[in-house]
Design a protein around this motif. Sequence first.
Motif, PDB file in Angstrom:
ATOM      1  N   UNK A  61       1.054  -1.301  -0.621  1.00 12.65           N
ATOM      2  CA  UNK A  61      -0.252  -0.019   0.040  1.00 12.65           C
ATOM      3  C   UNK A  61       1.282   1.289   0.277  1.00 12.65           C
ATOM      4  N   UNK A  62       1.957   1.122   0.789  1.00  5.44           N
ATOM      5  CA  UNK A  62       2.862   2.354   1.499  1.00  5.44           C
ATOM      6  C   UNK A  62       3.451   2.610  -0.322  1.00  5.44           C
ATOM      7  N   UNK A  63       3.607   1.657  -1.218  1.00  7.45           N
ATOM      8  CA  UNK A  63       4.027   1.698  -2.219  1.00  7.45           C
ATOM      9  C   UNK A  63       3.889   2.051  -3.412  1.00  7.45           C
ATOM     10  N   UNK A  64       2.347   1.832  -3.327  1.00 10.04           N
ATOM     11  CA  UNK A  64       1.191   2.385  -4.472  1.00 10.04           C
ATOM     12  C   UNK A  64       1.078   4.124  -4.105  1.00 10.04           C
ATOM     13  N   UNK A  65       1.574   4.338  -3.062  1.00 14.26           N
ATOM     14  CA  UNK A  65       0.655   5.708  -2.470  1.00 14.26           C
ATOM     15  C   UNK A  65       2.132   6.624  -2.697  1.00 14.26           C
ATOM     16  N   UNK A  66       2.953   5.835  -2.911  1.00 17.24           N
ATOM     17  CA  UNK A  66       4.568   6.630  -3.240  1.00 17.24           C
ATOM     18  C   UNK A  66       4.814   6.514  -4.965  1.00 17.24           C
ATOM     19  N   UNK A  67       4.194   5.548  -4.984  1.00 19.08           N
ATOM     20  CA  UNK A  67       4.130   5.423  -6.788  1.00 19.08           C
ATOM     21  C   UNK A  67       3.450   6.408  -6.735  1.00 19.08           C
ATOM     22  N   UNK A  68       2.379   7.011  -6.661  1.00 21.44           N
ATOM     23  CA  UNK A  68       1.505   7.886  -7.246  1.00 21.44           C
ATOM     24  C   UNK A  68       2.079   9.239  -6.746  1.00 21.44           C
ATOM     25  N   UNK A  69       2.710   9.660  -5.610  1.00 23.03           N
ATOM     26  CA  UNK A  69       3.409  10.700  -4.954  1.00 23.03           C
ATOM     27  C   UNK A  69       3.877  11.010  -5.701  1.00 23.03           C
ATOM     28  N   UNK A  70       5.089   9.822  -6.826  1.00 20.04           N
ATOM     29  CA  UNK A  70       6.108  10.019  -7.329  1.00 20.04           C
ATOM     30  C   UNK A  70       6.012  10.965  -8.356  1.00 20.04           C
ATOM     31  N   UNK A  71       4.195  10.429  -9.100  1.00 24.14           N
ATOM     32  CA  UNK A  71       3.878  10.509 -10.583  1.00 24.14           C
ATOM     33  C   UNK A  71       3.510  12.441  -9.838  1.00 24.14           C
ATOM     34  N   UNK A  72       2.648  12.830  -8.843  1.00 23.68           N
ATOM     35  CA  UNK A  72       2.472  14.234  -8.357  1.00 23.68           C
ATOM     36  C   UNK A  72       3.346  15.336  -8.524  1.00 23.68           C
ATOM     37  N   UNK A  73       4.683  14.638  -7.678  1.00 24.21           N
ATOM     38  CA  UNK A  73       5.782  15.441  -7.701  1.00 24.21           C
ATOM     39  C   UNK A  73       6.506  15.918  -9.048  1.00 24.21           C
ATOM     40  N   UNK A  74       6.316  14.679  -9.821  1.00 24.92           N
ATOM     41  CA  UNK A  74       6.842  14.969 -11.229  1.00 24.92           C
ATOM     42  C   UNK A  74       6.822  16.012 -11.747  1.00 24.92           C
ATOM     43  N   UNK A  75       4.954  15.813 -11.818  1.00 24.99           N
ATOM     44  CA  UNK A  75       4.486  16.645 -12.395  1.00 24.99           C
ATOM     45  C   UNK A  75       3.995  19.059 -12.345  1.00 24.99           C
ATOM     46  N   UNK A  76       4.833  18.463 -10.607  1.00 24.48           N
ATOM     47  CA  UNK A  76       4.531  19.549 -10.312  1.00 24.48           C
ATOM     48  C   UNK A  76       6.038  20.212 -10.731  1.00 24.48           C
ATOM     49  N   UNK A  77       7.201  19.408 -10.077  1.00 27.08           N
ATOM     50  CA  UNK A  77       8.278  19.789 -10.473  1.00 27.08           C
ATOM     51  C   UNK A  77       8.368  20.361 -12.143  1.00 27.08           C
ATOM     52  N   UNK A  78       7.728  19.276 -12.863  1.00 29.08           N
ATOM     53  CA  UNK A  78       7.995  19.268 -14.577  1.00 29.08           C
ATOM     54  C   UNK A  78       7.570  20.375 -15.525  1.00 29.08           C
ATOM     55  N   UNK A  79       6.161  21.126 -14.315  1.00 26.24           N
ATOM     56  CA  UNK A  79       5.695  22.177 -14.597  1.00 26.24           C
ATOM     57  C   UNK A  79       6.362  23.600 -14.896  1.00 26.24           C
ATOM     58  N   UNK A  80       7.172  23.487 -13.031  1.00 23.54           N
ATOM     59  CA  UNK A  80       8.014  24.995 -12.146  1.00 23.54           C
ATOM     60  C   UNK A  80       9.751  25.078 -13.911  1.00 23.54           C
ATOM     61  N   UNK A  81       9.746  23.664 -14.086  1.00 20.51           N
ATOM     62  CA  UNK A  81      10.888  23.712 -14.893  1.00 20.51           C
ATOM     63  C   UNK A  81      10.453  24.020 -16.297  1.00 20.51           C
TER      64      UNK A  81
END
Length: 194
Positions: A61-81
Amino acid sequence: MKVTQTRKERERSERQQRIIDTAREIAETDGWDAVTVRKLAERIEYSQPVLYSHFAGKDAIVSAVAEQGCAELAAALGDLVDTAGTPEAALAVVVDAYLAFARDSAALYDAIFVLPTELRFGPDAPQALKDAFAVLARAFAPFAPPDDAETFTEVAWSTLHGLATLDRGGRLRPDFRAQRADILVRGWTARAGR
């Protein structure tokens, strides 16, 4: 038959997402120690066997949360870059956003980077992890030479993680967050002669 299968698949996916969302909610309010299969089952009104039909246990479950969190982080940082005008500006906003993410989304940050999970970075990593690393690499690559961009990104990311972890743990002076981020950015940009 296909309609029934599609509906069942959709319902299964919705159940799985509900488990992930509920685990994340509990962790954000009460910490990851409070997230148990029993508590999840009670909160979402599914039996424990139903939860186990989706996830082998808490680590999954933590792995699934982490994977979705990585996607969110990538999207947020990608928009900034993407919207930064210069490599220096991209680096500065990524550093600030990463450190803010670690502070403001503590349970999610822990799921991604601190707690034991089934996820591993590298060539066989899930796409969300690869995407998060790629965004960091885009921000750090202009400052990497003469070193390999990916290795430089790993070192820079490790530095950010250490700073985030020490700050969240109350081991650094909170009034100097901006100065610490500025020191990092200046050090990395000066290294590249910018």
